[in-house]
Design an enzyme around this catalytic site. Structure first.
Site, PDB file in Angstrom:
ATOM      1  N   ASP A   8       0.851  -1.186   0.000  1.00 33.54           N
ATOM      2  CA  ASP A   8       0.000   0.000   0.000  1.00 33.54           C
ATOM      3  C   ASP A   8       0.887   1.236   0.000  1.00 33.54           C
ATOM      4  OD1 ASP A   8      -1.914   2.076   0.716  1.00 33.54           O
ATOM      5  OD2 ASP A   8      -3.233   0.434   1.330  1.00 33.54           O
ATOM      6  N   ILE A  12       0.250   3.090   6.509  1.00 32.90           N
ATOM      7  CA  ILE A  12      -0.835   3.016   7.500  1.00 32.90           C
ATOM      8  C   ILE A  12      -1.800   4.175   7.273  1.00 32.90           C
ATOM      9  CG2 ILE A  12      -1.449   3.075   9.937  1.00 32.90           C
ATOM     10  CD1 ILE A  12       1.257   1.898  10.598  1.00 32.90           C
ATOM     11  N   HIS A  13      -3.060   3.830   7.148  1.00 26.98           N
ATOM     12  CA  HIS A  13      -4.146   4.802   6.997  1.00 26.98           C
ATOM     13  C   HIS A  13      -5.399   4.130   7.523  1.00 26.98           C
ATOM     14  CE1 HIS A  13      -5.427   2.512   3.443  1.00 26.98           C
ATOM     15  NE2 HIS A  13      -4.129   2.418   3.207  1.00 26.98           N
ATOM     16  N   GLY A  14      -6.545   4.740   7.406  1.00 22.47           N
ATOM     17  CA  GLY A  14      -7.776   4.219   7.999  1.00 22.47           C
ATOM     18  C   GLY A  14      -8.107   2.787   7.621  1.00 22.47           C
ATOM     19  N   ALA A  17      -5.365   0.634   9.465  1.00 16.00           N
ATOM     20  CA  ALA A  17      -5.373   0.745  10.924  1.00 16.00           C
ATOM     21  C   ALA A  17      -6.678   0.271  11.551  1.00 16.00           C
ATOM     22  CB  ALA A  17      -5.105   2.195  11.337  1.00 16.00           C
TER      23      ALA A  17
END
Length: 158
Positions: A8, A12-14, A17
């Site tokens: 990705d 880390i993103h919504g 996470a």
């Protein structure tokens, strides 16, 4: 135990996470990315993006391989996130017990020249496609799936 390796661009993103971590039932996120591991600001930002109930490590590729091969890691539920197929291939070749590599968002944030749109979130060039086939040749299922309730798309057909 590695629950999933995800490629990705955003690391880390919504989706990673919150959605994927809950779906996978993980207690660790390992971002394995040399650029982020060597930049204290990026490292701190990525760690802040993790839910409080999940431990987060931001490691170089070498340190990530060493950590994943540590026998103590087998007792953890680990979600590994990298930002390119080359790092995923290195993990597959040197860790050995990875069975799935998921492409989430890839190729939109880099130079688009020579890239083919294969899904709304995945853009691949010839090198990416070659690496996908090398990962698959190691017995690893390579697919695109943005969210757990989306349909999986086998990327070896490209």
């Amino acid at each position: 135990m590695i629950k999933l390796v995800r490629i990705d661009d955003r690391l880390i993103h919504g989706q990673v996470a919150l959605v994927w971590s809950k779906h996978l039932g993980i207690n660790r996120i390992m971002v394995i990315n040399d650029r982020s591991a060597n930049n204290e600001t990026l490292k701190a930002t990525l760690k802040m993006a993790c839910p409080g109930s999940i431990k987060c490590a931001v490691l170089t590729v070498e340190k990530g391989i060493e950590t994943l091969n540590d026998p103590r890691c087998k007792d953890l539920n680990v979600f590994v996130v990298v930002d390119n197929p080359s790092d995923a291939l290195e993990l597959v070749n040197r860790v050995g017990f990875i069975d799935r590599v998921n492409f989430g968002n890839y190729g939109k944030t880099s130079n688009m020249e020579g890239k083919e749109k294969v899904t709304n979130n995945i853009f691949l060039d010839d090198v990416d496609k070659k690496q996908i086939h090398e990962i698959a040749a190691a017995g690893v299922y390579v697919f695109s799936q943005l969210l757990p309730d989306n349909e999986e798309v086998d990327l070896t057909t490209y």
